[in-house]
Design a protein around this motif. Structure first.
Motif, short mmCIF file in Angstrom:
data_model
loop_
_atom_site.label_atom_id
_atom_site.label_comp_id
_atom_site.label_asym_id
_atom_site.label_seq_id
_atom_site.Cartn_x
_atom_site.Cartn_y
_atom_site.Cartn_z
N GLU A 10 41.15 30.22 17.13
CA GLU A 10 41.69 29.53 16.09
C GLU A 10 40.67 29.23 15.03
O GLU A 10 39.69 28.95 15.01
CB GLU A 10 42.02 28.06 16.90
N ALA A 11 41.36 29.60 13.60
CA ALA A 11 40.76 29.17 12.37
C ALA A 11 39.76 30.28 12.33
O ALA A 11 38.70 30.04 11.64
CB ALA A 11 40.05 27.82 12.19
N VAL A 12 40.00 31.50 12.39
CA VAL A 12 39.17 32.73 12.61
C VAL A 12 38.87 33.09 11.28
O VAL A 12 39.58 32.71 10.40
CB VAL A 12 39.56 33.94 13.24
N GLU A 16 34.73 38.31 8.68
CA GLU A 16 33.97 38.64 9.72
C GLU A 16 34.93 39.61 10.71
O GLU A 16 34.37 40.07 11.46
CB GLU A 16 33.33 37.58 10.17
N LEU A 17 36.29 38.90 10.84
CA LEU A 17 37.19 39.37 11.86
C LEU A 17 37.47 40.90 11.65
O LEU A 17 37.44 41.69 12.59
CB LEU A 17 38.47 38.66 11.63
N GLY A 18 37.34 41.32 10.25
CA GLY A 18 37.47 42.60 9.89
C GLY A 18 36.62 43.72 10.06
O GLY A 18 36.53 44.57 10.06
N ILE A 19 35.41 42.98 10.26
CA ILE A 19 34.11 44.00 10.20
C ILE A 19 33.96 44.91 11.41
O ILE A 19 33.72 46.21 11.06
CB ILE A 19 32.95 43.09 10.10
N PRO A 20 34.23 44.66 12.61
CA PRO A 20 34.03 45.68 13.59
C PRO A 20 35.32 46.79 13.38
O PRO A 20 34.93 47.93 13.46
CB PRO A 20 34.70 44.65 14.86
N ALA A 52 41.79 31.00 6.20
CA ALA A 52 42.35 31.32 4.90
C ALA A 52 43.77 30.57 5.09
O ALA A 52 44.41 30.02 5.86
CB ALA A 52 42.56 32.61 4.42
N ASP A 53 44.65 31.03 4.10
CA ASP A 53 45.93 30.57 4.01
C ASP A 53 47.21 31.18 4.82
O ASP A 53 48.12 31.19 4.07
CB ASP A 53 46.49 30.54 2.67
N TYR A 54 46.71 32.02 5.80
CA TYR A 54 47.89 32.71 6.52
C TYR A 54 47.57 32.99 7.90
O TYR A 54 46.28 32.58 8.34
CB TYR A 54 47.96 34.23 5.92
N GLU A 55 48.25 33.39 8.76
CA GLU A 55 48.18 33.65 10.28
C GLU A 55 48.12 35.24 10.47
O GLU A 55 48.44 35.86 9.64
CB GLU A 55 49.28 33.17 11.03
N LEU A 56 47.49 35.61 11.62
CA LEU A 56 47.41 36.92 12.09
C LEU A 56 48.20 37.10 13.31
O LEU A 56 48.29 36.41 14.26
CB LEU A 56 46.01 37.33 12.29
N THR A 57 48.99 38.05 13.25
CA THR A 57 49.96 38.60 14.55
C THR A 57 48.97 39.47 15.18
O THR A 57 48.46 40.49 14.64
CB THR A 57 51.11 39.18 14.14
N VAL A 58 48.73 39.36 16.62
CA VAL A 58 48.09 40.31 17.44
C VAL A 58 48.99 40.63 18.79
O VAL A 58 49.86 40.09 18.78
CB VAL A 58 46.88 39.42 17.99
N SER A 59 48.54 41.74 19.39
CA SER A 59 49.57 42.34 20.30
C SER A 59 48.97 42.11 21.68
O SER A 59 49.35 42.57 22.89
CB SER A 59 49.73 43.77 19.92
N HIS A 60 47.87 41.48 21.64
CA HIS A 60 47.32 41.19 23.16
C HIS A 60 46.56 40.05 23.37
O HIS A 60 46.34 39.25 22.42
CB HIS A 60 46.03 42.40 23.26
N ASP A 61 46.50 39.57 24.42
CA ASP A 61 45.74 38.32 24.96
C ASP A 61 44.52 38.59 25.59
O ASP A 61 44.03 39.85 25.48
CB ASP A 61 46.71 37.38 25.96
N ALA A 62 43.68 37.54 25.92
CA ALA A 62 42.44 37.66 26.11
C ALA A 62 42.15 38.47 27.49
O ALA A 62 41.00 39.18 27.85
CB ALA A 62 41.50 36.31 26.42
N PHE A 76 34.53 31.29 13.38
CA PHE A 76 35.84 30.52 13.57
C PHE A 76 35.55 29.27 13.09
O PHE A 76 34.23 28.43 13.48
CB PHE A 76 36.53 30.57 14.61
N HIS A 77 36.32 28.47 12.42
CA HIS A 77 35.86 26.96 11.95
C HIS A 77 36.46 26.00 12.75
O HIS A 77 36.19 24.66 12.63
CB HIS A 77 36.72 26.87 10.50
N ALA A 78 37.44 26.20 13.96
CA ALA A 78 37.81 25.03 14.92
C ALA A 78 36.91 25.14 15.99
O ALA A 78 37.38 25.07 17.11
CB ALA A 78 39.18 25.63 15.42
N LEU A 79 35.57 24.81 15.67
CA LEU A 79 34.52 24.94 16.63
C LEU A 79 34.80 23.64 17.47
O LEU A 79 34.55 23.67 18.74
CB LEU A 79 33.05 25.04 16.08
N GLY A 80 35.09 22.55 16.97
CA GLY A 80 35.34 21.41 17.98
C GLY A 80 34.28 20.79 18.68
O GLY A 80 33.06 20.73 18.57
N SER A 81 34.87 20.72 20.19
CA SER A 81 33.91 20.33 21.14
C SER A 81 32.89 21.35 21.55
O SER A 81 31.71 20.92 21.94
CB SER A 81 34.65 20.24 22.37
N ILE A 82 32.63 22.48 21.01
CA ILE A 82 31.82 23.62 21.31
C ILE A 82 30.60 23.17 20.27
O ILE A 82 29.58 23.13 20.64
CB ILE A 82 32.27 24.95 20.82
#
Length: 326
Positions: A10-12, A16-20, A52-62, A76-82
């Motif tokens: 969340e909030a990736v 950096e997500l696109g680098i790999p 950023a100001d958009y969502e990403l659609t993915v086709s797989h879970d973890a 990601f920016h939603a580090l929260g409790s981490i």
């Protein structure tokens, strides 16, 4: 084909997500065949909100991560409790626990927090964005954080500094897997240098410091006004009106390092400032910063941040200013 799974949390951060996918996707063998397949997933397979100001659609879970050869965790920016408590959310902890033993795990930038909170970095070297390095070290004391490098390769676990350092790390992985020729070709394709000189130490902003609020502060201020002059430990102690032994002990207690090391750091910082803000010859910068010669400046600057004065200046100098009159 080597399988790479990228976990979008969340909030990736999209860059950096696109680098790999960009770096590994450009790696081809001599016949033009892809050497990596890259697949992105989220924890639950649902769209992911980005920083950023958009969502990403993915086709797989973890569950994807249990069947890949390399797992990449971008920042990601939603580090929260981490970030606040060093505690992983249950779903993320379960996803990491399902990764097969021997899988290579890569964290980019603040993705290092995830590996540290999972206990995967205990007793191991790692890095992250220089702004987060001190906090990460305080929170996870058994991790050996190096804030100065672009990336750390510790075999099956690799971590990178912030933002574009993820490119350096992914290129390093390609180089490690398939050699320099292929990695260099990937770099050409992506229009990036195959290898950057130095580490992230050269990007850390360290303004020329003022005196610290400590017992030796007046002497520190006196020294910073005389960085171009030869100042000895005896001179420092005399200014503080104490013995060399007492001054050294007090200084180390207050500043956390020896007077000699501190003096070199101040001179390096002043040299960096002059390289950034003037067009003075390197030899003149060396004299004004107290190193005496260009050779000495080059040695100390390279030891501190891993680059030469000329390289540092090309990277950071804005509009040059004329050298002063002799």
């Amino acid at each position: 084909m080597h399988r790479v799974g990228v976990l979008a949390l969340e909030a990736v951060v999209p860059f950096e997500l696109g680098i790999p996918a960009r770096i590994f996707g450009a790696a081809r063998d001599s016949a033009g065949n892809r050497l990596y397949s890259v697949t992105t997933c989220s924890l639950d397979g649902r769209p992911v909100r980005t920083e950023a100001d958009y969502e990403l659609t993915v086709s797989h879970d973890a569950s994807l991560l249990a069947g890949v050869d390399t797992v990449v965790i971008p920042p990601f920016h939603a580090l929260g409790s981490i970030r606040e408590e060093g505690r992983l959310p249950d779903a993320l902890r379960e996803a990491l626990a399902a990764i097969r033993p021997g899988t290579r795990i890569v964290a980019i930038c603040t993705g290092t927090y995830v590996l540290a909170a999972a206990g995967l970095l205990d007793g191991r070297p790692a890095t992250t964005h220089w702004r987060e390095a001190d906090r990460l070290q305080r929170m996870f004391t058994t991790v050996r954080i190096d804030p100065d490098v672009l990336f750390v390769d510790d075999g099956d676990i690799l971590t990178s500094a912030g933002v574009a350092a993820g490119i350096d790390l992914c290129l390093h992985i390609v180089r490690r897997d398939h050699g320099s020729d292929i990695a260099n070709e990937v770099a050409r394709s992506c229009v990036v240098p195959p290898w950057r000189e130095g580490g992230q130490a050269q990007y850390i902003k360290r303004p020329v410091p003022g005196p610290a609020a400590a017992g030796t502060a007046p002497t520190q201020a006196w020294i910073t006004e005389r960085l171009a002059e030869p100042v000895t430990l005896a001179d420092m102690a005399a200014h503080a009106n104490v013995s060399v032994r007492t001054f050294t002990r007090r200084f180390r207690d207050e500043v956390g390092t020896s007077p000699g090391r501190w003096l070199v750091r101040q001179r390096v910082d002043l040299a960096r400032h002059l390289l950034e803000t003037t067009d003075w010859p390197v030899d003149l910068v060396a004299v004004r910063a107290g190193f005496g010669t260009g050779v000495s400046l080059r040695q100390h600057l390279h030891a501190a941040i891993g680059v030469t004065p000329q390289t540092y200046r090309r990277t950071f100098r804005p509009t040059p200013t004329p050298a002063p009159a002799a």
